[in-house]
Scaffold this motif. Structure first.
Motif, PDB file in Angstrom:
ATOM      1  N   HIS A  99      -9.544   3.112   7.718  1.00  0.00           N
ATOM      2  CA  HIS A  99      -9.540   2.626   6.333  1.00  0.00           C
ATOM      3  C   HIS A  99     -10.740   3.169   5.563  1.00  0.00           C
ATOM      4  O   HIS A  99     -10.624   3.520   4.374  1.00  0.00           O
ATOM      5  N   SER A 125      -1.655   6.051   5.573  1.00  0.00           N
ATOM      6  CA  SER A 125      -1.127   4.724   5.897  1.00  0.00           C
ATOM      7  C   SER A 125       0.036   4.829   6.868  1.00  0.00           C
ATOM      8  O   SER A 125       0.151   4.043   7.818  1.00  0.00           O
ATOM      9  N   SER A 172      -8.261  -4.989   5.374  1.00  0.00           N
ATOM     10  CA  SER A 172      -9.437  -5.058   6.247  1.00  0.00           C
ATOM     11  C   SER A 172      -9.835  -6.509   6.501  1.00  0.00           C
ATOM     12  O   SER A 172     -10.170  -6.882   7.640  1.00  0.00           O
ATOM     13  N   LEU A 183       0.837  -1.215   0.000  1.00  0.00           N
ATOM     14  CA  LEU A 183       0.000   0.000   0.000  1.00  0.00           C
ATOM     15  C   LEU A 183       0.863   1.252   0.000  1.00  0.00           C
ATOM     16  O   LEU A 183       0.587   2.207  -0.747  1.00  0.00           O
ATOM     17  N   GLN A 242      -9.961   6.736   4.767  1.00  0.00           N
ATOM     18  CA  GLN A 242      -8.970   6.785   3.697  1.00  0.00           C
ATOM     19  C   GLN A 242      -9.605   6.454   2.352  1.00  0.00           C
ATOM     20  O   GLN A 242      -9.321   7.109   1.334  1.00  0.00           O
ATOM     21  N   LEU A 298      -6.468  -1.868   0.530  1.00  0.00           N
ATOM     22  CA  LEU A 298      -7.218  -1.563   1.749  1.00  0.00           C
ATOM     23  C   LEU A 298      -8.265  -2.641   2.038  1.00  0.00           C
ATOM     24  O   LEU A 298      -8.494  -3.002   3.205  1.00  0.00           O
TER      25      LEU A 298
END
Length: 321
Positions: A240, A288, A118, A67, A243, A114
């Motif tokens: 997340h 991040s 998760s 990421l 983001q 992401l």
């Protein structure tokens, strides 16, 4: 009498142009300064994630490296495009296409990663005994390869669409405007594709993150669950979602700027543009580092040591002793 009235008017106009140019320069300096600062933090965190074996063998840190790498590449491409537009530099169509495709490529990688991160947090909290068997080094390599392959297919579709537009309309390859996504993908077909693709992508990733959040929240109520770990996972999943929302909004940056340009002046538009550049293009690329670099107890000591260039930290410790 005419000269007397004309001279002050010229001075006032020059004065406002002077203020306008200096304010634009100030906003540009702040934007570039924040971009360079976040680029430095991301680069140090990338180095940190390759400095210890535990970071190279743990699934969450492997995903974080992927990421961060995509976010840093997107940050660099956006910064280069910002420099070109600010300095009013026009480049060739092919050079512009390379920068734009790199930016679009990395934007696709970030939301997909992401989603996987998760799911990894969901499995770690809800199925801790199966986590080690599901997220192995082999499975992580396959997942990351699939994420990059999906993003590459997205780029190939755009390239084929460009070739189709070239064969049907024969556009001029000499750019008359600054390098931007809108100048590159000028045909209406690209707008339709962007709307459908962005809707499907971000809706799917949003559902995955939200479902992971609900699952962790339900499991966190049970007495056998580690409350601290579950609470931290919930906070991470919520970040997340934030983001992902910022990345989605950044894809709508052009629509937002066009709507604002119809109602405000040039100076106000430049203020909004610089604000949107930092909040929508730069901030999602540094979250991040903030989410994991500062909150993770394993990464934080190594990151702070590398940010301080090691010798400064050792000098500070020696003074305290």
């Amino acid at each position: 009498m005419v000269l007397a009235n004309y001279q002050p008017k010229t001075n006032v106009t020059t004065y406002f142009q002077y203020l306008e140019s200096h304010e634009i320069m100030l906003f540009g300096t702040l934007s570039v300064g924040s971009s360079c600062s976040f680029f430095y933090i991301n680069s140090v965190l990338l180095f940190t994630l390759r400095s210890k074996q535990v970071f190279c063998e743990t699934s969450r840190y492997i995903l974080l490296f992927n990421l961060l790498f995509a976010d840093t590449a997107a940050l660099v491409s956006n910064l280069v495009l910002y420099f070109l537009s600010s300095l009013r530099i026009r480049i060739s169509y092919y050079a512009c296409g390379t920068l734009i495709l790199l930016s679009v490529f990395t934007v696709t990688i970030s939301p997909l990663t992401l989603a996987v991160m998760s799911l990894e947090r969901f499995v770690a909290v809800c199925y801790p005994l199966r986590h080690a068997t599901i997220f192995t080094m082999r499975s992580m390599s396959i997942i990351i390869a699939l994420v990059w392959a999906f993003s590459f297919i997205h780029i190939l579709i755009r390239v084929f669409m460009l070739l189709y537009v070239f064969t049907t309309s024969s556009p001029d390859l000499h750019m008359n405007d600054f390098c931007s996504k809108e100048a590159m993908f000028f045909a209406p077909i690209f707008n339709d594709f962007e709307e459908v693709y962005a809707s499907i992508l971000f809706l799917s990733v949003g559902v995955v993150i939200f479902a992971s959040y609900i699952g962790v929240a339900l499991v966190a109520r049970s007495a056998s669950t580690d409350k601290a770990s579950a609470r931290k996972a919930l906070q991470t999943l919520l970040l997340h979602l934030i983001q992902l929302s910022l990345i989605l909004t950044s894809t709508l940056n052009t629509t937002i700027m066009v709507a604002i340009a119809r109602t405000v002046g040039r100076l106000a538009l430049m203020r909004v543009y610089n604000l949107c550049f930092v909040c929508l293009n730069i901030l999602p690329r540094c979250l991040s580092a903030l989410i994991y670099g500062l909150r993770d107890q394993t990464i934080r000591p190594a990151l702070m040591q590398n940010l301080c260039c090691r010798w400064r930290c050792s000098l500070f410790r020696n003074k305290n002793q």
